[in-house]
Design an enzyme around this catalytic site. Structure first.
Site, PDB file in Angstrom:
ATOM      1  N   ARG A  36       2.742 -15.913   4.025  1.00 17.48           N
ATOM      2  CA  ARG A  36       3.528 -16.112   5.254  1.00 17.48           C
ATOM      3  C   ARG A  36       3.438 -17.538   5.789  1.00 17.48           C
ATOM      4  O   ARG A  36       4.364 -18.019   6.438  1.00 17.48           O
ATOM      5  CB  ARG A  36       3.044 -15.148   6.341  1.00 17.48           C
ATOM      6  CG  ARG A  36       3.509 -13.742   6.107  1.00 17.48           C
ATOM      7  CD  ARG A  36       2.847 -12.797   7.080  1.00 17.48           C
ATOM      8  NE  ARG A  36       3.139 -11.434   6.701  1.00 17.48           N
ATOM      9  CZ  ARG A  36       3.646 -10.523   7.510  1.00 17.48           C
ATOM     10  NH1 ARG A  36       3.886 -10.817   8.744  1.00 17.48           N
ATOM     11  NH2 ARG A  36       3.902  -9.314   7.066  1.00 17.48           N
ATOM     12  N   LYS A 197       8.931   8.565   7.530  1.00 19.49           N
ATOM     13  CA  LYS A 197       9.751   8.739   8.745  1.00 19.49           C
ATOM     14  C   LYS A 197      11.231   8.899   8.416  1.00 19.49           C
ATOM     15  O   LYS A 197      11.954   7.927   8.250  1.00 19.49           O
ATOM     16  CB  LYS A 197       9.546   7.555   9.690  1.00 19.49           C
ATOM     17  CG  LYS A 197       8.212   7.607  10.406  1.00 19.49           C
ATOM     18  CD  LYS A 197       8.016   6.377  11.245  1.00 19.49           C
ATOM     19  CE  LYS A 197       6.832   5.575  10.839  1.00 19.49           C
ATOM     20  NZ  LYS A 197       6.934   4.407  10.044  1.00 19.49           N
ATOM     21  N   GLY A 350       6.580  -2.561   4.587  1.00 14.02           N
ATOM     22  CA  GLY A 350       5.262  -2.991   4.125  1.00 14.02           C
ATOM     23  C   GLY A 350       4.775  -2.275   2.877  1.00 14.02           C
ATOM     24  O   GLY A 350       4.266  -2.905   1.950  1.00 14.02           O
ATOM     25  N   GLY A 372      10.209  -3.744   9.914  1.00 14.51           N
ATOM     26  CA  GLY A 372      11.036  -3.198  10.995  1.00 14.51           C
ATOM     27  C   GLY A 372      12.371  -3.916  11.098  1.00 14.51           C
ATOM     28  O   GLY A 372      13.421  -3.292  11.296  1.00 14.51           O
TER      29      GLY A 372
HETATM   30  P1  AMP Z   1       7.351   4.872   6.195  1.00  9.99           P
HETATM   31  O1  AMP Z   1       6.651   3.996   7.195  1.00  9.99           O
HETATM   32  O2  AMP Z   1       8.260   5.850   6.827  1.00  9.99           O
HETATM   33  O3  AMP Z   1       8.030   4.075   5.111  1.00  9.99           O
HETATM   34  O4  AMP Z   1       6.206   5.747   5.487  1.00  9.99           O
HETATM   35  C1  AMP Z   1       5.222   5.237   4.631  1.00  9.99           C
HETATM   36  C2  AMP Z   1       4.202   6.331   4.364  1.00  9.99           C
HETATM   37  O5  AMP Z   1       4.856   7.439   3.752  1.00  9.99           O
HETATM   38  C3  AMP Z   1       3.075   5.964   3.412  1.00  9.99           C
HETATM   39  O6  AMP Z   1       1.886   5.855   4.130  1.00  9.99           O
HETATM   40  C4  AMP Z   1       3.036   7.126   2.418  1.00  9.99           C
HETATM   41  O7  AMP Z   1       1.752   7.620   2.159  1.00  9.99           O
HETATM   42  C5  AMP Z   1       3.857   8.173   3.119  1.00  9.99           C
HETATM   43  N1  AMP Z   1       4.438   9.157   2.174  1.00  9.99           N
HETATM   44  C6  AMP Z   1       5.143   8.914   1.067  1.00  9.99           C
HETATM   45  N2  AMP Z   1       5.439  10.052   0.421  1.00  9.99           N
HETATM   46  C7  AMP Z   1       4.893  11.053   1.135  1.00  9.99           C
HETATM   47  C8  AMP Z   1       4.834  12.473   0.965  1.00  9.99           C
HETATM   48  N3  AMP Z   1       5.413  13.082  -0.066  1.00  9.99           N
HETATM   49  N4  AMP Z   1       4.184  13.185   1.906  1.00  9.99           N
HETATM   50  C9  AMP Z   1       3.584  12.578   2.968  1.00  9.99           C
HETATM   51  N5  AMP Z   1       3.604  11.245   3.184  1.00  9.99           N
HETATM   52  C10 AMP Z   1       4.251  10.489   2.271  1.00  9.99           C
END
Ligand code: AMP
Length: 392
Positions: A36, A197, A350, A372
């Protein structure tokens, strides 16, 4: 296109550059990865060469409005000074009049760094009086922190409202890449979404549905979609408030001829842990007491075929719980196929960026510096502080 440092006269001017030096620092206060910092060099060098007085402002970590010596920007100052081969002065307290005095004594081409701006609660509150204090230090504001460009903070949004504002080279490059990919992608255009999410990712699908040829869903968010088509998902991650919306999106995609690929098989476990026993189950048949943690072999193969033919790819979110070795296969394989492909690719968020870095990427892949901010652009929204900057 937004007005950039190229479009203004900076000579002799005090230029406040909001950078993102939120770099990983270890317990011995050593910088682990200076990507960065290096990424801001073209902008800083340009300003120095054009005789500006450069004032750098960044946050580091989450000090929550308190002074925390472990989160001081001093190690960053030392590294940047080495990289620029030039001394940089340091202002400990931006609210103290000594800072303005330091700024007023600067010569053309000098660089000064402010201490971690999140040591002040007013920063994240976007406090008006605080933003005014920052604005008093400068004649021009340069937004160079793509990673915080989606936030309305005093040193991003507040100050941009008060000073003539432009973007730096890094933000300009990010905006151009997202503009190209969201408005005029080379086809076939493939969107890969994962992560936990679903609420973040639904607006991305809605925004890109008219542009994408194929949308591939994995990670925790995919099970809201599998539930929407009547599959049993056991204890897998589901956002029940979004099931109806997921169904609506699937119907819309069908109407428009956009292919949506959901996982057909999954690595499933009865306990969410690194040591969990994992079994392969087809989608829709996940037992009631188990949850899907990663995409399965058949799904990976299907994703691979689509990636091979793509000319543009956007990827945001891991395809499984990649933090656990047992459940990172899907995410890592997809990163490998993207590395092999020649498609113009943006990876944002990330987790997916971290996975891609672990695998290694080629020149055709852009790792976005803002999770974000990149999501917001993919959702078709404007970044609040970018919106304040004039178009040219
Ligand atoms: P996000 O910030 O929405 O991109 O979510 C990232 C997180 O999603 C990571 O910490 C992953 O461990 C989690 N993740 C990915 N696949 C799964 C799953 N099948 N079940 C639960 N968490 C998940």
């Amino acid at each position: 296109m937004k007005k950039s440092i190229r479009n203004i006269d900076v000579a002799g001017k005090r230029v406040f550059v909001r950078v993102d030096y939120n770099v990983p620092i270890n317990n011995e206060l050593k910088i682990v990865d200076d990507t960065r910092i290096v990424a801001t060099l073209p902008t800083i060098k340009f300003l120095i060469e054009h005789n500006a007085k450069v004032i750098l402002c960044s946050h580091l970590g989450r000090p929550n409005g308190q002074v925390d010596n472990k989160l001081s920007l001093r190690p960053v100052l030392a590294r940047l000074s080495n990289l620029l081969e030039k001394p940089i002065s340091f202002a400990e307290d931006v609210t103290d009049k000594s800072t303005l005095e330091m700024v007023n004594k600067m010569n053309e081409g000098d660089v000064l760094m402010l201490e971690n701006i999140r040591f002040y609660k007013q920063e994240e509150d976007n406090d008006e009086a605080f933003a005014k204090k920052l604005a008093k230090l400068a004649d021009i504001f340069v937004l160079e922190a793509f990673g915080t460009a989606h936030r309305k903070h005093a040193s991003t949004y507040g100050i941009a409202k008060l000073l003539p504002s432009v973007v730096g080279f890094l933000v300009e490059d990010e905006l151009n890449r997202f503009e190209k990919i969201t408005k005029n992608p080379d086809k076939p255009f493939v969107v890969i979404l994962g992560g936990a999410k679903v609420s973040d990712k639904l607006p991305v699908i809605e925004n890109l549905i008219d542009k994408a040829d194929t949308i591939m869903l994995g990670g925790g968010m995919a099970y809201t979609f599998i539930k929407a088509i009547g599959g049993s998902v056991g204890m897998s991650l589901v956002d029940n408030s979004k099931v109806a919306k997921a169904k609506e999106i699937l119907d819309k995609a069908k109407e428009r001829g956009v292919k949506v690929i959901l996982p057909i098989d999954n690595m499933v476990t009865t306990q969410f842990s690194a040591e969990a026993d994992a079994k392969l189950y087809n989608s829709g048949f996940i037992p009631d007491n188990a949850q899907a943690m990663d995409i399965g072999k058949k799904t990976i193969k299907q994703f691979k075929k689509v990636i091979k033919k793509a000319r543009t790819i956007v990827w945001n979110g891991p395809l499984g719980v990649y933090e656990y070795e047992k459940f990172r296969r899907g995410t890592y394989k997809i990163a490998k196929y993207i590395r092999k492909s020649k498609a113009n690719t943006i990876i944002g968020g990330g987790d997916s960026v971290a996975a891609a870095q672990q695998i290694g990427v080629g020149k055709h892949v852009h790792l976005s510096t803002g999770g974000g901010a990149s999501l917001m652009l993919l959702q078709g929204k404007q970044l609040p502080c970018v919106e304040l900057i004039e178009d040219i």
